[in-house]
Each structure stands twice: as C-alpha cells, then as structure tokens.
Enzyme design. Structure first.
Site, PDB file in Angstrom:
ATOM      1  CG  HIS A 280      -0.733   7.121  -0.939  1.00 38.14           C
ATOM      2  ND1 HIS A 280      -1.964   7.236  -1.542  1.00 38.14           N
ATOM      3  CD2 HIS A 280      -0.944   6.452   0.226  1.00 38.14           C
ATOM      4  CE1 HIS A 280      -2.887   6.680  -0.757  1.00 38.14           C
ATOM      5  NE2 HIS A 280      -2.295   6.193   0.315  1.00 38.14           N
TER       6      HIS A 280
ATOM      7  CE  LYS B 195      -7.964   2.082  -0.691  1.00 40.35           C
ATOM      8  NZ  LYS B 195      -6.721   2.541  -0.098  1.00 40.35           N
TER       9      LYS B 195
ATOM     10  CG  HIS C 130      -1.836   1.196   1.285  1.00 42.23           C
ATOM     11  ND1 HIS C 130      -3.188   1.075   1.473  1.00 42.23           N
ATOM     12  CD2 HIS C 130      -1.601   2.527   1.172  1.00 42.23           C
ATOM     13  CE1 HIS C 130      -3.750   2.265   1.469  1.00 42.23           C
ATOM     14  NE2 HIS C 130      -2.801   3.171   1.303  1.00 42.23           N
TER      15      HIS C 130
ATOM     16  CG  ASN D 158      -5.046   8.531  -3.155  1.00 42.05           C
ATOM     17  OD1 ASN D 158      -3.994   8.046  -3.540  1.00 42.05           O
ATOM     18  ND2 ASN D 158      -5.153   9.123  -1.966  1.00 42.05           N
TER      19      ASN D 158
ATOM     20  CG  ASP E 235      -1.518   4.801   4.113  1.00 35.70           C
ATOM     21  OD1 ASP E 235      -1.591   5.252   2.957  1.00 35.70           O
ATOM     22  OD2 ASP E 235      -2.296   5.123   5.020  1.00 35.70           O
TER      23      ASP E 235
ATOM     24  CG  LEU F 212      -7.627  10.344   7.813  1.00 38.09           C
ATOM     25  CD1 LEU F 212      -8.451  11.082   6.776  1.00 38.09           C
ATOM     26  CD2 LEU F 212      -8.430  10.126   9.103  1.00 38.09           C
TER      27      LEU F 212
ATOM     28  CG  HIS G  18      -9.778   4.447   3.435  1.00 35.10           C
ATOM     29  ND1 HIS G  18      -8.555   5.048   3.567  1.00 35.10           N
ATOM     30  CD2 HIS G  18     -10.524   4.896   4.475  1.00 35.10           C
ATOM     31  CE1 HIS G  18      -8.562   5.838   4.634  1.00 35.10           C
ATOM     32  NE2 HIS G  18      -9.744   5.765   5.198  1.00 35.10           N
TER      33      HIS G  18
ATOM     34  CG  HIS H  43      -4.750   2.101   5.805  1.00 35.93           C
ATOM     35  ND1 HIS H  43      -6.079   2.013   6.076  1.00 35.93           N
ATOM     36  CD2 HIS H  43      -4.649   2.821   4.665  1.00 35.93           C
ATOM     37  CE1 HIS H  43      -6.748   2.662   5.141  1.00 35.93           C
ATOM     38  NE2 HIS H  43      -5.909   3.150   4.282  1.00 35.93           N
TER      39      HIS H  43
ATOM     40  CG  HIS I 259       0.035  15.139   2.246  1.00 32.93           C
ATOM     41  ND1 HIS I 259      -0.921  15.415   1.306  1.00 32.93           N
ATOM     42  CD2 HIS I 259      -0.337  13.964   2.818  1.00 32.93           C
ATOM     43  CE1 HIS I 259      -1.840  14.454   1.297  1.00 32.93           C
ATOM     44  NE2 HIS I 259      -1.510  13.555   2.211  1.00 32.93           N
TER      45      HIS I 259
END
Ligand code: NCD
Ligand code: ZN
Length: 346
Positions: free
Chosen positions: A16, A100, A14, A42, A248, A220, A137, A175, A252
């Site tokens: 990003h 997902k 998992h 996403n 996860d 989250l 999720h 997660h 950012h």
C-alpha cells in the site's frame, strides 16, 4: 562476527503506497530495497479502470526521488461494475499485472468491493482466458463468522468455488494468516500462490492483546494463534515456489491507529528485509530467503528476477531503525518486532 548474504534484489508482491503526502513519504522506504511492488488499488476513490491505474502509476513515478529505481506493478480494484474489456485492454498494454478482489467491507477502503460474486463472473472468465492473476483479500464478511475464522471460511465458501467454476484462473491468496490457508495452497496446483507478510511471521494474537492493546500490531487479516504463525514460518521457509513475500506494508498515521476505532495495517516497509533475514536465520533457512523474497514472485507473475543484487549483513550491534517516519499527513510508526535485529540491508 559478521555474516553476509547476497540475494537478487527483492520485490514486494503486496504493498500500500497511498497517495499525496503519504505516498511521497513512504515510497522511498520501499524503493530503497525493493525493485518492484504490486501496488494495492484501495485508494479513496479506488483505482477501478485502466485510465485510473495509469494516472496512479504516473503519480507514483513522479513521487520517486531522483536516483532511485523502482517499478510499480499496477492492479485494478474489482467492482461489480468492472468492464471485462477495460481489464483486458489494461492488461494487453502491459500496465496492469493483477486484479484485486476485496469482499465488500472486509478491510480498509473495501466498501466498493464485491458483494455478489456471480456479478464478477464475466471478468473472472476474461482473466482466466488472458492469464491475468486475481489477488484476493481472503476473508468473508458475514457478521456471524468470528473474525479469527474469516480466512478459513473464505477458502470453503468463496475461494474454492470460484476456482472450481473458473478453470485456468490464476489466483494469489494474499497475506495468508492461517495453517488452513497454507495447507490449502500446498494441496493445489501452481495456478494458486500465496503471499505472506513479514509481520505475520513475527506476531501472533497475544502480541496484539496481552498486557494492553497494541494498535500498531492490528492489521487485517488479524494475526491468529501461535500454531498458525508457526505454519506460516514453515511455508515461507519451505522453498515451495507457491509462497512469496507480500509485505502488506500499510501506513496509517498514529492518530488513526491510536484511536477508539483504530485503522488496520502494519507499516513494515522500512525494516522488512532485516526482519526477514532474522526470521529465516532463526528457522535455519537463510538459503531460502532469495526464493521467498526475490524469485518465487517473479516466477508466478511471469517476470524476470531482478538483475541487481542486495547484500544483507549481520553485525555485532543491534540495528537502529527509526521509531516513526514523518509524513505530511502526520507520523507513521514503523513496525517494532519486539526483539533486537542484527541484520542490515545494503
Ligand atoms: C490494509 C490497508 O490499510 O489498506 N490494511 C491491513 O490491515 N492490511 C488493507 C488490507 O490489505 O487489508
Ligand atoms: Zn493489503
């Protein structure tokens, strides 16, 4: 005293990676240690169709520095308009490894997710038929449900009904952050797996809130009480094949984290393997790290374990990790466990 631990090269189930300048900067942080990763879809706009997943995969491979080996395992973002035949074709071509499910509004860039679960029934039935896993999720978004209860309520209201209505559907509860989720997974058959992040093995909700608000610990699903963190540690180090690593890692920029309305996500790609060695050693379970990080995930996804090896070495001095990595979009803070770590990864 130096200690060494050699495990098969790990995978991240998992992850990003984002796009553009951010992708360019964070991809080497993962590819340095991990052979493969399940890539979250996403983006803005989300990766919905097989064609979009193929184009995103090409952008990831183009961003990979020369000499680094890494295989992105692509996913599709489930919407109420997703076409079951497009999903089946993307799976048959070998491109897509999972779909997902984001409940609409549950997390970063989830606005295009699912509101009415009946609308995605034909896609879920097709996935059960062709053996394509659903990654969830697992949080409800109902305004009357407390944010700390949203995962436990998701199990009862969404996950268990979907699984009962769709026999044979393989699901990864992603997660997981609660004892409830760990217990639910343990009580089910092998069609249900769960990923656990590095940071949820390390922080509880006090880390976010005691002594001042710590935006870099906000993600989250949000970290829960200590009893939940301990249940996750027990699950991750149990040797049970249903639990495997999904970091996860979710970058950012600092301005987007350190804000009056800060984004959710912890960036752990850089130091995850060192932190996991520390955690598994603390639990007296270093012999279970290979299963959790390198073997259980491929088994769930029906893929071979990586042929290469990774060596983790425990030195006498704390390892110095960068505090931030620089990206073309701005600095991204690396997850700080709050303690010294002596394990380094080759
Ligand atoms: C993720 C992100 O930033 O994309 N954030 C997070 O807190 N984990 C989305 C997600 O996986 O929920
Ligand atoms: Zn995520």
């Amino acid at each position: 005293m130096t200690r060494e631990l050699t495990i098969p090269r790990p995978d991240d189930w998992h992850l990003h990676l984002r796009d553009g300048a951010m992708l360019q900067a964070v991809l080497p942080e993962t590819a340095r240690h991990f052979g493969r990763a399940i890539i979250m879809p996403n983006l803005v706009p989300p990766v919905v169709t097989g064609d979009q997943a193929a184009a995103y995969r090409d952008r990831i491979l183009a961003a990979l520095p020369d000499g680094m080996a890494f295989e992105p395992l692509m996913t599709l973002y489930l919407t109420e308009d997703t076409d079951p035949e497009d999903v089946a074709a993307a799976h048959a071509s070998g491109l897509v490894k999972a779909v997902k499910l984001y409940p609409a509004g549950a997390t970063t860039n989830s606005a295009s997710g699912v509101r009415d679960f009946d609308k995605v029934r034909p896609v879920l039935e097709k996935m059960a038929e062709i053996g394509l896993p659903l990654c969830t999720h697992g949080e409800v978004t109902d305004h009357d449900i407390d944010i700390f209860d949203r995962e436990a309520v998701f199990i009862d209201r969404v996950l268990d009904p979907i699984r009962k209505a769709t026999p044979g559907l393989r699901v990864v509860m992603e997660h997981i952050t609660t004892k409830n989720a760990a217990e639910y997974v343990a009580s089910q058959d092998k069609d249900l797996g769960a990923t656990i992040t590095t940071h949820h093995l390390i922080i509880n909700r006090n880390h976010i809130l005691v002594g001042g608000i710590k935006p870099h610990y906000y993600c989250l699903p949000v970290a829960k009480r200590e009893e939940h963190r301990l249940a996750l540690r027990a699950a991750a180090t149990s040797g049970d094949v249903r639990y495997f690593l999904g970091t996860d890692s979710a970058p950012h920029t600092d301005p987007n984290k350190e804000s009056a309305c800060g984004c959710a996500g912890c960036f752990t790609a850089t130091n995850t393997m060192s932190l996991l060695a520390h955690v598994f050693e603390e639990e007296g379970a270093l012999d279970k790290l290979a299963g959790f990080a390198s073997e259980h995930g491929p088994a769930f996804y029906g893929l071979p374990v990586n042929a290469e090896a990774m060596t983790l070495t425990k030195g006498d001095a704390p390892v110095a990790f960068p505090e931030k990595i620089e990206t073309g979009d701005g600095p991204v803070t690396v997850f700080d466990p709050g303690f010294d770590v002596y394990w380094s990864a080759e």
